[in-house]
Design a protein around this motif. Structure first.
Motif, PDB file in Angstrom:
ATOM      1  N   GLY A  80       5.267 -12.115  -4.284  1.00  0.00           N
ATOM      2  CA  GLY A  80       5.855 -11.969  -2.956  1.00  0.00           C
ATOM      3  C   GLY A  80       4.775 -11.847  -1.900  1.00  0.00           C
ATOM      4  N   THR A  81       3.802 -11.010  -2.186  1.00  0.00           N
ATOM      5  CA  THR A  81       2.715 -10.841  -1.219  1.00  0.00           C
ATOM      6  C   THR A  81       1.961 -12.144  -1.027  1.00  0.00           C
ATOM      7  OG1 THR A  81       2.308  -9.081  -2.772  1.00  0.00           O
ATOM      8  CG2 THR A  81       1.309  -8.870  -0.642  1.00  0.00           C
ATOM      9  N   PHE A 130      10.766 -14.589  -0.056  1.00  0.00           N
ATOM     10  CA  PHE A 130      10.345 -13.304  -0.615  1.00  0.00           C
ATOM     11  C   PHE A 130      11.550 -12.543  -1.164  1.00  0.00           C
ATOM     12  CE2 PHE A 130       8.995  -8.830  -0.073  1.00  0.00           C
ATOM     13  CZ  PHE A 130       7.799  -8.865  -0.760  1.00  0.00           C
ATOM     14  N   ILE A 136      12.812  -2.344   4.459  1.00  0.00           N
ATOM     15  CA  ILE A 136      12.829  -3.556   5.272  1.00  0.00           C
ATOM     16  C   ILE A 136      11.401  -3.971   5.608  1.00  0.00           C
ATOM     17  CG2 ILE A 136      13.444  -4.456   7.542  1.00  0.00           C
ATOM     18  CD1 ILE A 136      16.055  -2.731   7.174  1.00  0.00           C
ATOM     19  N   LEU A 163       8.883  -3.411   3.830  1.00  0.00           N
ATOM     20  CA  LEU A 163       8.315  -3.926   2.581  1.00  0.00           C
ATOM     21  C   LEU A 163       8.768  -5.353   2.288  1.00  0.00           C
ATOM     22  CD1 LEU A 163       8.394  -0.937   0.079  1.00  0.00           C
ATOM     23  CD2 LEU A 163       6.399  -2.158   0.915  1.00  0.00           C
ATOM     24  N   CYS A 164       9.827  -5.801   2.970  1.00  0.00           N
ATOM     25  CA  CYS A 164      10.288  -7.174   2.777  1.00  0.00           C
ATOM     26  C   CYS A 164       9.284  -8.183   3.305  1.00  0.00           C
ATOM     27  CB  CYS A 164      11.615  -7.417   3.492  1.00  0.00           C
ATOM     28  SG  CYS A 164      12.981  -6.818   2.558  1.00  0.00           S
ATOM     29  N   PHE A 165       8.433  -7.745   4.231  1.00  0.00           N
ATOM     30  CA  PHE A 165       7.436  -8.662   4.764  1.00  0.00           C
ATOM     31  C   PHE A 165       6.171  -8.541   3.928  1.00  0.00           C
ATOM     32  CE2 PHE A 165      10.158  -7.748   8.298  1.00  0.00           C
ATOM     33  CZ  PHE A 165      10.231  -8.925   9.016  1.00  0.00           C
ATOM     34  N   PRO A 166       5.611  -9.682   3.495  1.00  0.00           N
ATOM     35  CA  PRO A 166       4.301  -9.584   2.858  1.00  0.00           C
ATOM     36  C   PRO A 166       3.324  -8.953   3.853  1.00  0.00           C
ATOM     37  CG  PRO A 166       5.232 -11.776   2.618  1.00  0.00           C
ATOM     38  CD  PRO A 166       6.130 -11.035   3.537  1.00  0.00           C
ATOM     39  N   PRO A 167       2.441  -8.053   3.414  1.00  0.00           N
ATOM     40  CA  PRO A 167       1.602  -7.281   4.342  1.00  0.00           C
ATOM     41  C   PRO A 167       0.774  -8.124   5.303  1.00  0.00           C
ATOM     42  CG  PRO A 167       1.118  -6.734   2.043  1.00  0.00           C
ATOM     43  CD  PRO A 167       2.249  -7.674   2.025  1.00  0.00           C
ATOM     44  N   LEU A 168       0.152  -9.184   4.769  1.00  0.00           N
ATOM     45  CA  LEU A 168      -0.702  -9.996   5.631  1.00  0.00           C
ATOM     46  C   LEU A 168       0.149 -10.686   6.692  1.00  0.00           C
ATOM     47  CD1 LEU A 168      -3.618 -10.702   5.978  1.00  0.00           C
ATOM     48  CD2 LEU A 168      -3.272 -12.696   4.553  1.00  0.00           C
ATOM     49  N   LEU A 169       1.343 -11.102   6.283  1.00  0.00           N
ATOM     50  CA  LEU A 169       2.259 -11.773   7.190  1.00  0.00           C
ATOM     51  C   LEU A 169       2.688 -10.816   8.291  1.00  0.00           C
ATOM     52  CD1 LEU A 169       3.630 -14.501   7.229  1.00  0.00           C
ATOM     53  CD2 LEU A 169       5.594 -13.447   6.158  1.00  0.00           C
ATOM     54  N   LEU A 184      -0.116 -10.445  10.663  1.00  0.00           N
ATOM     55  CA  LEU A 184      -0.236 -11.635  11.508  1.00  0.00           C
ATOM     56  C   LEU A 184       0.805 -11.619  12.623  1.00  0.00           C
ATOM     57  CD1 LEU A 184      -0.814 -14.628   9.092  1.00  0.00           C
ATOM     58  CD2 LEU A 184      -2.299 -13.827  10.908  1.00  0.00           C
ATOM     59  N   LEU A 185       2.019 -11.251  12.247  1.00  0.00           N
ATOM     60  CA  LEU A 185       3.118 -11.257  13.205  1.00  0.00           C
ATOM     61  C   LEU A 185       2.834 -10.277  14.336  1.00  0.00           C
ATOM     62  CD1 LEU A 185       5.880 -12.579  13.529  1.00  0.00           C
ATOM     63  CD2 LEU A 185       6.878 -10.550  12.512  1.00  0.00           C
TER      64      LEU A 185
END
Lengths: 334, 315, 616
Positions: B249-250, B294, C107, C109-115, C118-119
């Protein structure tokens, strides 16, 4: 004797209200259980796993809210008390746990854990604490010098004594002991039982002794209540219930317990299968699915607790049936 | 029942993510249109700003925008790029397979190296192989991917000239070159994923091997290979799969650096370009697609988890 | 908490110290451009050389460390404080707070950290000042989850319930009891976040979205040196090395913290299979199906070997039931495990012999022993839940036992497994065979274990506390089943238990163990009516009597194997002890044929009337 603590028609359900109504069927842990303990009396609450006996102890103490029914302490209804009033109650009723390992915080000194209750209720100033802790340790038969040790430095039996000292610290009238000896070795079990009996005699404590071990209950209690699937099957004076059990479940339970005398191997009433799920109990008498004496009428209605002797009550519709006379065996059972 | 509930939760999550992305862009202080146009510190012409606001629908109420946005999403329309007026969904779906290929190859390499080596190290716990493998894994885990990638380019492309430094060739045009170009970035990603799987497998095996049911298997007289595969590795895979899912996912957004180093035209390259150009519709589109993937990945892994561990199926 | 390994701690300390002291080291200005000397090699003025615009690389490295560590420390601290507070509140207060904090973290955590980073950078613009809140946001959910999970696991501990029962206030419980218990995991999470923040900061800077040039940053340095790496690789390699070393030592510190916080992780010793001792030449009882002779089990500890089982001997005849009874720490279970070669990794048989027919099991190689286990010699355990593999169906696990010893097809083995389940009294066996262990009740699971054990018709079954975890009515069923199976197959049974009433119920002979030794051994009827050892007598008296009176306790506790008394192990707790008891360990003596005792006063006990036995 007047009741110190009295529970009337106490019920407790778990679950069944999950998010979006998807939580599944509710589990009925207790169903209209009435129970009273007089001052200085020891009542045994007996049952197998899933009978609701531990839930009963926690509901009585207000640690778990009841779904229905009421609890009175000295005649005052105590269910759903909040704030200061609820905290005041804590002083009068205490709990001793089954597991001597998980019931003590491994990271705090024994003295601090015993002092928790004293400080919470302002029963002692900080300066008085060491003296009070020493007295309490002495009372449960531990050396005063051990106050500054951590729980892992004690054996199981000693930890159980610490748990008892912690409960006694606030000076309760009523103690719920939830399987306090079942995690201990036989030789240590006897030590803790002796301590509980001694404290009861000296302090006039009323006690609800929860256990699955019938001989242990008999050695300590005046009265016995037998639970099965959240309902009372039989209750009465210990001697009467153990000598002449009237309910088929009590009889099966007693005959299942092995006898220490090898020359007196008992004829057993062997119960078939497992207890039904508390989420899906049978209609009528909850025990009928495993009962050797069950008849069609057992499925019709929940049997009432009827008087079967002085202070002795039994929830079985066939209790007066000659087939169930105390010395008979069900057909086909040895 | 269990599956339906998981799918329901996943859908709700996607909806929340989409809303958060939408709101984040609209609610940050400043007018997006003005920020987009004020590159280089020059104040943009008011008429141009108004035109862009109209084009983006920024002049409408936030509720209207939200509705329009979601109507678009439901019909698969992610809007139009501000830089070249191309369709966002077209761009995204052209690049998505490339990123997925990269991740898939990297995952394959990691699984094939990390899990067997982790099992071996655990079974020889404390031996020289275990210590060597632990050391290498620790080192490999500590070198950031863009450093690994840069060093690989330096060694294999610049000094040894064995592999192309980067770029992308479609498989149909030149299969050999396609594979050669995927290889280095995939290995770079695997250099961070494989040691994680290695460590997790090792720890899980060491944990499982002392459990009672392994003793039961031995008491039954099951041969050592059977004990290790059916009773140790099989149970140890449960946490390993969880970790794999988490890291895959990451990686969906985390390939940014690798794609950048190898000049690989994947999804995250698109995102970096869009970020730099303040191409809001494109950023929103890419982030949304990645988030959906994801969530979908987590859902799949939940289902796989249910297969691996029958106990969770009850929930 | 144990001590943290000092090496990674020192490494991280040195890096932090360098970063702290850069301004006072007298290094060249990290942003002063010197184009004529671009890409110059190392010199006295520029120890590590100069970069693509002639700036001093060493100075830029150390200033880069400063900015990198500052960003990492600040963001991890912010995330830690806010995240832990939210997690603790969510976990402890429950309800709406729980929902808000935990779902919000989910929620994020639903985003990949790097993403996610970036956002946020897109929205706020690049720069070190942006990086700190961005990274804090990235790591926040991790702390929320760790703290929440910690609180949930502590909240239902009985010692927290005890405090509630005492009327201790919520805040006090949270501060005194809950926080210290989640400190470890939070610390681990913190060191993880720090290491990860260093990587993420350099990555974002590498992309040009982090630290803004010309400020020094490792990511920027690597990015800039890429274009010239073919000619001069050094300016690229230095920041790569610095970054790797920093992350490496931070990761090592993280592992060290974890090891210090987590009590599990002391590696057990490698197993030593064979023992050097000679086969003792003792004759064993004729017709015994299994005979244990002078078995000693040792556990190697840093303080030397301890021996939880010492010189234990007993035997079982075909069709006989032998009970081994003892309290915890008596060594009864280790004895059973040693027979089958299933001792835990730390323990090893040190001396003695186990004779099974003509074969000696302790010196048998693993392959031959494996062919015996589960075939002629089977074993069942106390906890049927943990002893069954949770991920395989019951039927599959029985099939495995069958096929380990007999070349049957999967299909016929399955049919046999179903028949076995039916035999042990599982209703609807064909359907139950497809169940997983967690779908069965405790009694059913133990029946399934028994089915597995009898699958190959063993001549001997060792049952280690098989009914301890069960309710009395279910225990009665299982005891009944074992008795039936014994009668059916003529199988010998070794029944290990702590419960005397169970022994009285099922056994023919009994071995009483105390602190690793056999103290008495003989027929059940004799031992229960006229015990010849004070421990046996005391144990009998500590069981609650029929008449409802209180049982008599044995004072004191079982000694640990590393602190055994010099003489009789039971002497310190024995009311009948004499000076001679404490002088030397008493031998096991034969008092009557088939009845042994380890008490020097056994002749006195023998003269006492029946049912009184040794005084206690």
């Amino acid at each position: 004797m007047t009741a110190l603590i009295e529970a009337t028609n106490l019920s407790k359900q778990f679950g069944g209200r999950g998010l979006f109504g998807l939580g599944g069927k509710p589990v009925r842990a207790l169903c209209e259980v009435s129970l009273s303990v007089a001052r200085g009396e020891a009542v045994g609450l007996v049952g197998e796993s899933g009978s609701g006996k531990s839930t009963m102890g926690r509901v009585l103490l207000g640690l778990t809210p009841a779904s229905g029914g009421s609890v009175r302490l000295d005649g005052t209804v105590i269910a759903n008390l909040k704030g200061e009033a609820a905290r005041g109650l804590r002083r009068r009723m205490q709990l001793v746990f089954q597991d001597p390992y998980s019931s003590l915080d491994p990271r705090r000194r024994v003295s601090a854990q015993i002092a928790d209750g004293l400080l919470a209720h302002g029963l002692a100033t900080r300066a008085e604490i060491p003296g009070r802790v020493a007295t309490l340790l002495d009372q449960v038969g531990l050396p005063k010098a051990h106050a500054d040790r951590y729980p892992h430095e004690f054996s199981g039996g000693q930890r159980q004594r610490i748990g008892i000292a912690r409960a006694l610290a606030v000076g309760p009238d009523f103690l719920v002991a939830d399987e306090p000896v079942s995690a201990l070795d036989v030789s240590v079990q006897a030590q803790v039982l002796a301590l509980l009996a001694d404290l009861r005699a000296r302090l006039g404590l009323a006690m609800l002794f929860i256990s699955h071990d019938l001989p242990v209950v008999r050695s300590l209690c005046d009265r016995v209540v037998v639970l099965y699937l959240g309902r009372v099957m039989e209750e009465g004076p210990a001697a009467a219930v153990f000598e002449r059990p009237r309910h088929p479940y009590t009889r099966a339970l007693l005959s299942a317990a092995p006898n220490i005398d090898p020359l007196r191997r008992r004829r057993r009433i062997l119960l078939r299968g497992d207890p039904p799920s508390p989420a899906n109990p049978p209609s009528g008498c909850v025990f009928r699915t495993r009962c050797a004496w069950a008849v069609a009428a057992c499925a019709d209605a929940v049997p009432a607790l009827d008087v079967a002797g002085p202070g002795h009550r039994v929830a079985c519709i066939r209790v007066d049936d000659p087939e169930l006379a105390p010395d008979t065996q069900p057909d086909g059972h040895q | 029942m269990w599956v339906l509930r998981r799918i329901g939760v996943a859908l709700v999550l996607v909806w929340i993510v989409a809303s958060v992305v939408f709101l984040a862009i609209r609610l940050v202080p400043g007018d997006p249109a003005e920020i987009m146009l004020s590159q280089g510190g020059v104040s943009p012409d008011a008429a141009v700003v108004a035109e862009l606001r109209d084009q983006l629908g920024l002049d409408r109420s936030i509720w209207d925008q939200y509705r329009a946005n979601f109507q678009g999403l439901l019909s698969g329309d992610l809007g139009v790029s501000l830089t070249d007026q191309a369709s966002v969904s077209g761009q995204v779906f052209a690049r998505l397979p490339r990123t997925l290929e990269l991740i898939a190859v990297a995952a394959l390499v990691s699984v094939l190296t990390g899990i067997p080596l982790g099992l071996l190290a655990a079974l020889r716990r404390g031996g020289w192989f275990d210590r060597l493998a632990m050391g290498l894994a620790g080192l490999s885990l500590s070198v950031p991917v863009f450093v690994v990638g840069t060093l690989l380019v330096l060694v294999f492309a610049q000094w040894l000239a064995l592999l192309p430094a980067g770029g992308f060739t479609p498989f149909r045009t030149d299969p050999t070159r396609h594979v050669a170009q995927v290889l280095m970035p995939a290995i770079t990603i695997a250099s961070s994923l494989a040691p994680v799987l290695f460590g997790m497998t090792r720890a899980a095996v060491i944990d499982v091997i002392t459990r009672d049911h392994v003793r039961t298997a031995r008491a039954k007289g099951v041969a050592p290979a059977g004990v290790v595969l059916r009773h140790v590795l099989r149970n140890a895979l449960i946490p390993v799969v969880t970790v794999l899912a988490l890291h895959l996912g990451t990686l969906l957004g985390g390939t940014v650096l690798v794609e950048y180093v190898f000049n690989y035209p994947g999804l995250s390259g698109l995102l970096v370009d869009a970020v730099n150009a303040r191409d809001y519709p494109m950023v929103q589109g890419v982030v949304l697609v990645i988030s959906v993937l994801f969530v979908a990945l987590n859902l799949t892994m939940d289902l796989v988890y249910g297969v691996l561990d029958p106990r969770v199926r009850r929930a | 908490m144990r001590r943290i390994n000092p090496i990674p701690l020192a490494a991280v300390g040195i890096i932090a110290l360098l970063a702290l002291l850069v301004p006072y080291l007298g290094l060249p200005d990290p942003v002063r451009i010197d184009v004529p000397n671009r890409l110059a090699g190392p010199s006295w003025q520029h120890l590590l050389g100069q970069d693509e615009v002639g700036r001093d690389i060493l100075s830029r490295l150390l200033w880069g460390a400063r900015s990198s560590l500052t960003v990492a420390l600040l963001s991890a601290t912010i995330a830690c404080v806010i995240g832990t507070a939210l997690g603790v509140m969510g976990g402890f207060l429950g309800g709406v707070v729980d929902l808000l904090t935990i779902r919000a973290a989910d929620i994020v955590l639903c985003f990949p950290p790097l993403l996610l980073a970036l956002l946020v950078v897109t929205l706020l613009g690049p720069g070190a000042a942006t990086l700190i809140p961005v990274l804090a946001l990235v790591y926040l959910p991790g702390f929320v989850r760790v703290a929440y999970a910690g609180v949930l696991s502590v909240r239902h501990q009985e010692y927290v319930e005890a405090q509630r029962a005492l009327g201790v206030g919520k805040l006090r419980i949270m501060l005194r009891t809950v926080l210290p218990n989640i400190g470890g995991p939070v610390l681990v999470q913190f060191s993880l976040a720090m290491a990860s923040a260093v990587v993420l900061e350099s990555g974002l800077s590498f992309l040009g979205l982090g630290v803004v040039p010309p400020s020094p940053s490792w990511g920027l340095m690597i990015g800039a040196a890429r274009s010239t790496m073919a000619q001069t690789p050094l300016p690229l390699l230095w920041p790569c090395l610095a970054l790797t070393l920093t992350v490496l030592s931070m990761n090592a510190l993280c592992d060290a913290v974890r090891a210090a916080v987590d009590p599990h992780g002391v590696p057990p010793r490698q197993r030593r299979w064979l023992l050097p001792a000679l086969l003792p030449g003792l004759p064993f009882r004729a017709g015994a199906s299994l005979a244990v002779r002078d078995l000693t089990v040792a556990i190697d500890t840093p303080a030397g070997a301890v021996r939880p089982v010492r010189s234990v001997s007993w035997s079982v005849a075909p069709g006989e039931t032998l009970a081994i009874v003892g309290e915890s720490g008596s060594g009864k279970s280790l004895t059973g495990l040693a027979v089958l070669g299933l001792l835990p990794l730390v323990a090893r048989p040190e001396e003695g012999a186990v004779l099974f027919g003509e074969r000696e099991l302790l010196r048998m190689d693993e392959a031959a022993l494996r062919r015996l286990r589960g075939a002629e010699l089977a074993m069942i355990f106390q906890d049927p839940m943990s002893s069954l593999n949770p991920v395989h169906r019951i039927g599959t696990q029985i099939v495995e036992a069958i096929r380990a010893h007999r070349p049957l097809s999967r299909r016929s083995a399955w049919q046999e497994a179903v028949a076995l389940l039916a035999r042990v009294g599982i209703p609807d066996a064909a359907r139950r065979a497809r169940s997983f262990p967690h779908e069965l009740s405790g009694g059913m699971r133990q029946r399934a274990m028994i089915a597995m054990a009898i699958a190959n018709r063993p001549t001997l079954l060792i049952a280690d506390e098989p009914t301890t975890a069960l309710d009395v009515t279910i225990q009665a069923q299982v005891l009944e089943l074992l008795a039936e199976l014994k009668a059916e197959n003529g199988m010998g049974l070794v029944f290990i238990t702590h419960a005397l009433p169970v022994v009285a119920e099922i056994a023919d002979r009994v071995v009483v163990m105390y602190a690793g030794e056999v103290v008495e051994h003989g027929p059940v009827a004799e031992i229960f009516t006229r015990p010849l050892h004070p421990y046996t007598a005391a144990l009998l008296r500590s069981a609650p009597p029929e008449d409802g009176s209180l049982p008599q306790a044995i004072p004191g506790t079982v000694p640990l194997p590393q602190h055994l008394p010099a003489g009789c192990a039971f002497a310190p707790r024995c009311v009948s002890r004499r000076d001679a008891c404490e002088a030397a360990p008493p031998p096991l003596e034969q008092a009557a044929p088939g009845h042994d005792t380890r008490c020097i006063r056994w002749r006195e006990w023998q003269r006492l009337p029946v049912t009184q036995g040794a005084e206690a």
